[in-house]
Write a protein that holds these residues in place. Structure first.
Motif, mmCIF file in Angstrom:
data_model
loop_
_atom_site.group_PDB
_atom_site.id
_atom_site.type_symbol
_atom_site.label_atom_id
_atom_site.label_comp_id
_atom_site.label_asym_id
_atom_site.label_seq_id
_atom_site.Cartn_x
_atom_site.Cartn_y
_atom_site.Cartn_z
ATOM 1 N N ASP A 182 39.824 22.597 -7.693
ATOM 2 C CA ASP A 182 39.399 23.294 -6.484
ATOM 3 C C ASP A 182 38.867 24.657 -6.915
ATOM 4 O O ASP A 182 39.595 25.457 -7.509
ATOM 5 N N VAL A 183 37.595 24.941 -6.631
ATOM 6 C CA VAL A 183 36.990 26.182 -7.109
ATOM 7 C C VAL A 183 37.637 27.420 -6.493
ATOM 8 O O VAL A 183 37.513 28.521 -7.047
ATOM 9 N N GLU A 184 38.331 27.255 -5.369
ATOM 10 C CA GLU A 184 38.969 28.410 -4.729
ATOM 11 C C GLU A 184 40.428 28.574 -5.116
ATOM 12 O O GLU A 184 41.100 29.494 -4.641
ATOM 13 N N ASP A 185 40.924 27.703 -5.980
ATOM 14 C CA ASP A 185 42.305 27.815 -6.447
ATOM 15 C C ASP A 185 42.348 28.826 -7.591
ATOM 16 O O ASP A 185 41.714 28.610 -8.631
ATOM 17 N N TRP A 214 40.166 27.050 -15.982
ATOM 18 C CA TRP A 214 38.849 26.474 -16.297
ATOM 19 C C TRP A 214 37.765 27.440 -15.826
ATOM 20 O O TRP A 214 36.887 27.073 -15.046
ATOM 21 N N THR A 215 37.783 28.661 -16.322
ATOM 22 C CA THR A 215 36.934 29.733 -15.805
ATOM 23 C C THR A 215 35.455 29.361 -15.780
ATOM 24 O O THR A 215 34.788 29.455 -14.741
ATOM 25 N N THR A 216 34.918 28.954 -16.927
ATOM 26 C CA THR A 216 33.488 28.674 -17.006
ATOM 27 C C THR A 216 33.114 27.484 -16.136
ATOM 28 O O THR A 216 32.089 27.510 -15.436
ATOM 29 N N LEU A 217 33.923 26.443 -16.156
ATOM 30 C CA LEU A 217 33.641 25.261 -15.350
ATOM 31 C C LEU A 217 33.658 25.597 -13.861
ATOM 32 O O LEU A 217 32.766 25.184 -13.104
ATOM 33 N N VAL A 218 34.651 26.358 -13.429
ATOM 34 C CA VAL A 218 34.737 26.756 -12.021
ATOM 35 C C VAL A 218 33.520 27.591 -11.625
ATOM 36 O O VAL A 218 32.939 27.389 -10.546
ATOM 37 N N ASP A 219 33.112 28.509 -12.484
ATOM 38 C CA ASP A 219 31.936 29.338 -12.195
ATOM 39 C C ASP A 219 30.674 28.481 -12.048
ATOM 40 O O ASP A 219 29.855 28.698 -11.154
ATOM 41 N N GLU A 220 30.524 27.497 -12.931
ATOM 42 C CA GLU A 220 29.349 26.621 -12.875
ATOM 43 C C GLU A 220 29.356 25.773 -11.600
ATOM 44 O O GLU A 220 28.314 25.576 -10.971
ATOM 45 N N LEU A 221 30.522 25.263 -11.230
ATOM 46 C CA LEU A 221 30.621 24.458 -10.015
ATOM 47 C C LEU A 221 30.258 25.281 -8.788
ATOM 48 O O LEU A 221 29.563 24.797 -7.886
ATOM 49 N N LEU A 228 26.642 25.608 -8.379
ATOM 50 C CA LEU A 228 26.026 24.347 -7.963
ATOM 51 C C LEU A 228 26.380 23.973 -6.527
ATOM 52 O O LEU A 228 25.912 22.960 -6.016
ATOM 53 N N GLY A 229 27.238 24.771 -5.897
ATOM 54 C CA GLY A 229 27.626 24.500 -4.522
ATOM 55 C C GLY A 229 28.662 23.404 -4.385
ATOM 56 O O GLY A 229 28.795 22.793 -3.322
ATOM 57 N N VAL A 230 29.415 23.169 -5.453
ATOM 58 C CA VAL A 230 30.465 22.147 -5.443
ATOM 59 C C VAL A 230 31.806 22.833 -5.241
ATOM 60 O O VAL A 230 32.119 23.813 -5.920
ATOM 61 N N VAL A 231 32.611 22.338 -4.297
ATOM 62 C CA VAL A 231 33.886 22.994 -4.011
ATOM 63 C C VAL A 231 35.075 22.263 -4.621
ATOM 64 O O VAL A 231 36.109 22.876 -4.887
ATOM 65 N N GLU A 232 34.931 20.952 -4.856
ATOM 66 C CA GLU A 232 36.032 20.196 -5.442
ATOM 67 C C GLU A 232 35.496 19.065 -6.312
ATOM 68 O O GLU A 232 34.435 18.500 -6.031
ATOM 69 N N VAL A 233 36.256 18.759 -7.359
ATOM 70 C CA VAL A 233 35.983 17.607 -8.214
ATOM 71 C C VAL A 233 37.307 16.900 -8.459
ATOM 72 O O VAL A 233 38.324 17.556 -8.724
#
Length: 240
Positions: A93-96, A103-110, A113-118
């Protein structure tokens, strides 16, 4: 299994027709899975149990789903890595705040890209997965640990998801798919080129194979290209 409500779509395995598996493909099952989870898209990644660099996106609903799968591979972290390590289904969750630290870099990239969850779900036995089903969301959905658990239990029993466009069968494994699916140099991940490049990096930098693999992925990420393309550049430079 009971339905969630009269307004909710049914879990994928409740959408079977009278013909059972005959004539159906895993692709249609994945479509039902996305509808039930209200996900924006999905990808299926097959990975060799012996070597994490032997991997292939065998199916993606859209370009962004494939890009997210490649991004996790390039960075060497994220829910897919956790699922392949035996952790079961995993969600980012990018807001967690904890995920942002982990996962700093991965969260920043998501976020860019406008992705909020994976979320990723291991295909095959949780302890020895053959690959993962990866889903992503671009808007907030009603999160349900129940739906995650249901999808995880269904995906675990479906190795045929590794080859979504062929008729359903029960005798596939990750290495078979990686050998059989066309993922050649002009289509996707080129295993032989990547392995040759890793060998060059090992010899040049005096690194271990895992460290050389990580360096190649980091170079690809920094250059904004694929690992295969970066491997070709390393080989061209070596020959030049």
């Amino acid at each position: 299994m009971t339905s969630n409500s009269a307004r909710e779509p049914h879990p994928p395995d409740e959408c079977r027709t009278g013909g059972g598996r005959s004539g159906r493909t895993a692709e249609t099952w994945l479509a039902a899975c996305l509808q039930w989870c209200r996900a924006a898209g999905a990808a299926v990644v097959a990975e060799s149990a012996a070597d994490a660099d032997v991997r292939l996106v065998t199916y993606a609903t859209d370009d962004l789903a494939e890009r997210l799968a490649d991004l996790q591979y390039l960075l060497g972290c994220g829910p897919h890595t956790e699922s392949m390590a035996g952790a079961g289904h995993s969600r980012l969750d990018v807001e967690d705040p904890d995920h942002g630290i982990r996962w700093t870099t991965l969260v920043d990239e998501l976020a860019l890209l406008g992705v909020v969850e994976v979320a990723t779900f291991p295909i095959g036995a949780t302890t020895t997965p053959l690959g993962t089903l990866q889903m992503y969301w671009r808007g907030r959905h009603r999160h349900s640990t129940h739906s995650d658990a249901v999808i995880a239990s269904l995906v675990e029993q479906r190795p045929e998801l590794l080859a979504p466009r062929v008729p359903l069968c029960d005798d596939l494994d990750g290495d078979t798919v990686l050998t059989a699916v066309d993922g050649g140099p002009d289509h996707g991940f080129d295993l032989s080129t990547v392995h040759l490049a890793i060998g060059v990096v090992v010899a040049r930098q005096h690194l271990t194979v895992p460290a050389a693999s990580a360096l190649l992925r980091a170079q690809a990420y920094s250059a904004g290209t694929s690992v295969t393309e970066q491997a070709r550049r390393v080989l061209e430079d070596h020959r030049g």
